[in-house]
Design an enzyme around this catalytic site. Structure first.
Site, PDB file in Angstrom:
ATOM      1  NE  ARG A   1      -4.046   4.868   1.317  1.00 26.22           N
ATOM      2  CZ  ARG A   1      -5.231   5.067   1.899  1.00 26.22           C
ATOM      3  NH1 ARG A   1      -5.855   6.223   1.750  1.00 26.22           N
ATOM      4  NH2 ARG A   1      -5.796   4.121   2.620  1.00 26.22           N
TER       5      ARG A   1
ATOM      6  CE  LYS B   1      -0.952  -1.479  10.590  1.00 21.40           C
ATOM      7  NZ  LYS B   1      -2.277  -0.967  10.208  1.00 21.40           N
TER       8      LYS B   1
HETATM    9  N1  BES Z   1      -1.866  -2.885   5.958  1.00 23.22           N
HETATM   10  C1  BES Z   1      -2.898  -2.044   6.412  1.00 23.22           C
HETATM   11  C2  BES Z   1      -4.284  -2.581   6.063  1.00 23.22           C
HETATM   12  C3  BES Z   1      -4.686  -3.879   6.729  1.00 23.22           C
HETATM   13  C4  BES Z   1      -5.352  -3.849   7.945  1.00 23.22           C
HETATM   14  C5  BES Z   1      -4.426  -5.087   6.131  1.00 23.22           C
HETATM   15  C6  BES Z   1      -5.712  -5.042   8.547  1.00 23.22           C
HETATM   16  C7  BES Z   1      -4.796  -6.278   6.729  1.00 23.22           C
HETATM   17  C8  BES Z   1      -5.443  -6.244   7.947  1.00 23.22           C
HETATM   18  C9  BES Z   1      -2.772  -0.659   5.803  1.00 23.22           C
HETATM   19  O1  BES Z   1      -1.478  -0.245   5.549  1.00 23.22           O
HETATM   20  C10 BES Z   1      -3.355   0.313   6.780  1.00 23.22           C
HETATM   21  O2  BES Z   1      -2.827   0.439   7.838  1.00 23.22           O
HETATM   22  N2  BES Z   1      -4.437   0.976   6.374  1.00 23.22           N
HETATM   23  C11 BES Z   1      -5.090   1.927   7.206  1.00 23.22           C
HETATM   24  C12 BES Z   1      -5.420   3.127   6.366  1.00 23.22           C
HETATM   25  C13 BES Z   1      -5.964   4.296   7.138  1.00 23.22           C
HETATM   26  C14 BES Z   1      -4.878   4.897   7.990  1.00 23.22           C
HETATM   27  C15 BES Z   1      -6.510   5.306   6.167  1.00 23.22           C
HETATM   28  C16 BES Z   1      -6.350   1.284   7.757  1.00 23.22           C
HETATM   29  O3  BES Z   1      -7.018   0.556   7.013  1.00 23.22           O
HETATM   30  O4  BES Z   1      -6.650   1.482   8.926  1.00 23.22           O
HETATM   31 MN    MN Z   2      -0.559   0.652   7.210  1.00 19.93          MN
END
Ligand code: BES
Ligand code: MN
Ligand code: ZN
Length: 490
Positions: free
Chosen positions: A343, A269
């Site tokens: 997931r 990230k």
């Molecule tokens: N934990 C994150 C989702 C999240 C983002 C929670 C911001 C709270 C605040 C999750 O694991 C994630 O990174 N999801 C990705 C999925 C994508 C790579 C398909 C996302 O939402 O960008």
């Molecule tokens: Mn994530």
């Protein structure tokens, strides 16, 4: 912690640091509950409200010297945001009480003289007080929360009202317990210590705790937890909790995403997006405290809780984009993006939960940024089978939380196909929250199921509001407990 009790002692005879009265908003702002004051004080309070310019807006808190004849030195006017007394709902009362108790942190004792006539209203005021009284104990030098709150009612001995306050205390403490876990820095809360916390909290209760460590997970074929956890020096855990009352009217399995820190893994990230990722275990924390509260409340439903705990880190041992892993039960997944890790751990836990043949499966997770795009940070999403999804929306409504029903469009399912595995872990970008829901559905075995995406609401990055503090909010616990209650009544 803030303790709450009922009182019927007239305000003239109550020795307390502060007395709180509610104010309504609109063209003609009013102070409510003046008749609880000694006669000679009423006009003084009304004129004080005018002098300080009380508007009755939500979160407004005005302090004036208490008029003579009160056993308190401070009189507090708390805005309800309700346009007249008729517009007051249980949630307005909860928020008004919470806002007042939160903003009065540092005060020893507070008497809430809010318009609470029914047992449900007394309970709402009490719950707001416990929630608003939350202060994260992990910060050195933080203000002491209000010590004792008394809720003024006509009959403090009324059985229903007392039960409502007792329940509010249990429910509020459960929410606050989630906030504590979410606010704990991720160097201090990791899968092993989280599992240990679960054990400690369950000690002396009737909740049974079992922990699978990394060896057990590998041996058990939990490829999602193992894959996500393998980049960290601190291995994954799967915690199983069980509350099994004597005469249960059904079995609910609750599954929580417990990523104690989500760096994204090798699909790393941006730095800014990582700042709040200690909160990526909010679903697991909600499940833990829901099961504990269900036991304390003696809810006549069997509840199993599953905490899917892992730390998602990049390292030489981390899983790679394009790795193929095998989820418990044998289905394979091509991991195209290691940041879609929730997931993967949930898939394992949903399969494990399903093996015990529960009547209903519910998972709760900070799963997608797309949830925040769709609904913002105060409304959570719920997907799943129609019946359970509807039950969750209704339960949330009764509990004072906002959950909005979302679809699982079949058209998006093909985007998850993979040439090398049964499925890929990412699909179509648009509707990303729904795609994640469709992914999870594959592991529910067609059972009655709901998936709660709380990505935005789990963590409050802005300033505090009504009974919600900055940081961890504890969202989900009240809805899950209300859902179990409706199951008990079915
Ligand atoms: N934990 C994150 C989702 C999240 C983002 C929670 C911001 C709270 C605040 C999750 O694991 C994630 O990174 N999801 C990705 C999925 C994508 C790579 C398909 C996302 O939402 O960008
Ligand atoms: Mn994530
Ligand atoms: Zn995550």
């Amino acid at each position: 912690m803030t303790t709450v009790s009922l009182t019927s002692t007239p305000l003239a005879k109550t020795r307390t640091d502060a007395v709180v009265l509610a104010t309504t908003s609109g063209d003609d702002p009013r102070v409510l509950g003046l008749d609880a004051l000694p006669k000679q004080a009423r006009a003084a309070v009304e004129s004080a409200a005018r002098v300080v310019g009380a508007t009755g807006a939500a979160d407004e808190l005005l302090k004036v010297p208490a008029p003579g004849g009160l056993g308190a030195s401070l009189l507090v006017l708390a805005g309800t945001g309700a346009d007249g007394a008729d517009a007051l709902t249980d949630e307005t009362l909860r928020r008004t009480a919470g806002s007042a108790v939160r903003q009065l942190a540092g005060t020893g004792s507070v008497t809430l003289a809010l318009p609470a006539t029914t047992a449900a209203q007394a309970g709402a005021v009490a719950e707001g007080a416990v929630l608003g009284g939350y202060v994260f104990s992990g910060h050195p030098g933080s203000t002491e929360p209000v010590g004792a709150v008394e809720v003024l009612v006509a009959d403090a001995k009324d059985k229903e009202s007392r039960a409502a306050v007792e329940r509010a205390q249990v429910v509020g403490s459960a929410v606050n317990g989630v906030r504590d876990l979410v606010n704990t820095p991720p160097n201090l809360l990791y899968p092993e210590s989280f599992a240990e916390r679960a054990r400690t909290l369950a000690k002396g209760t009737k909740v049974d705790v079992t922990v699978l460590d990394d060896d057990a997970l590998r041996a058990g074929g939990y490829g999602g937890l193992v894959g996500v956890g393998q980049g960290s020096t601190r291995g994954p855990r799967l915690v199983r909790l069980e509350w099994k009352p004597r005469k249960a009217t059904g079995h609910y399995a609750l599954v929580g995403k417990g990523i104690t820190f989500d760096s994204g893994g090798l699909s790393i990230k941006p730095a800014k997006s990582m700042e709040t990722m200690k909160s990526d275990m909010a679903g697991a924390a909600a499940v833990l405290h829901t099961v504990l509260a269900a036991a304390r409340l003696n809810v006549p439903v069997r509840v199993t809780g599953w905490l899917a705990l892992a730390e998602n880190m990049p390292s030489a041992t981390a899983q790679r984009p394009s790795d193929v892993i095998t989820i418990r039960g044998g289905r394979t997944v091509e991991v195209l993006n290691t940041d879609a890790e929730g997931r993967l751990v949930l898939a394992d836990a949903l399969v494990a939960a399903g093996e015990e043949d529960p009547d209903v499966l519910v998972d709760i997770a900070t799963l997608t940024g797309a949830q925040m795009v769709a609904l913002g940070n105060q409304v959570s999403a719920v997907m799943g089978t129609d019946d359970v999804r509807g039950a969750v929306v209704a339960a949330a409504g009764r509990a004072g939380e906002q959950f909005w029903p979302m679809p699982l469009p079949e058209e998006l399912r093909p985007s998850l196909t993979s040439p090398v595995a049964d499925m890929a872990n990412i699909g179509e970008r648009y509707g990303g929250m729904l795609v994640a829901g469709l992914f999870l559905r594959e592991f529910t075995d067609g059972r009655p199921w709901a998936h709660l995406d709380i990505a935005g609401p789990a963590f409050n990055e802005g300033g505090p509001r009504h009974y919600v503090p900055k940081g961890g909010t504890g969202v989900g616990v009240r809805t899950l407990l209300s859902l179990l209650d409706s199951a008990a009544q079915a």
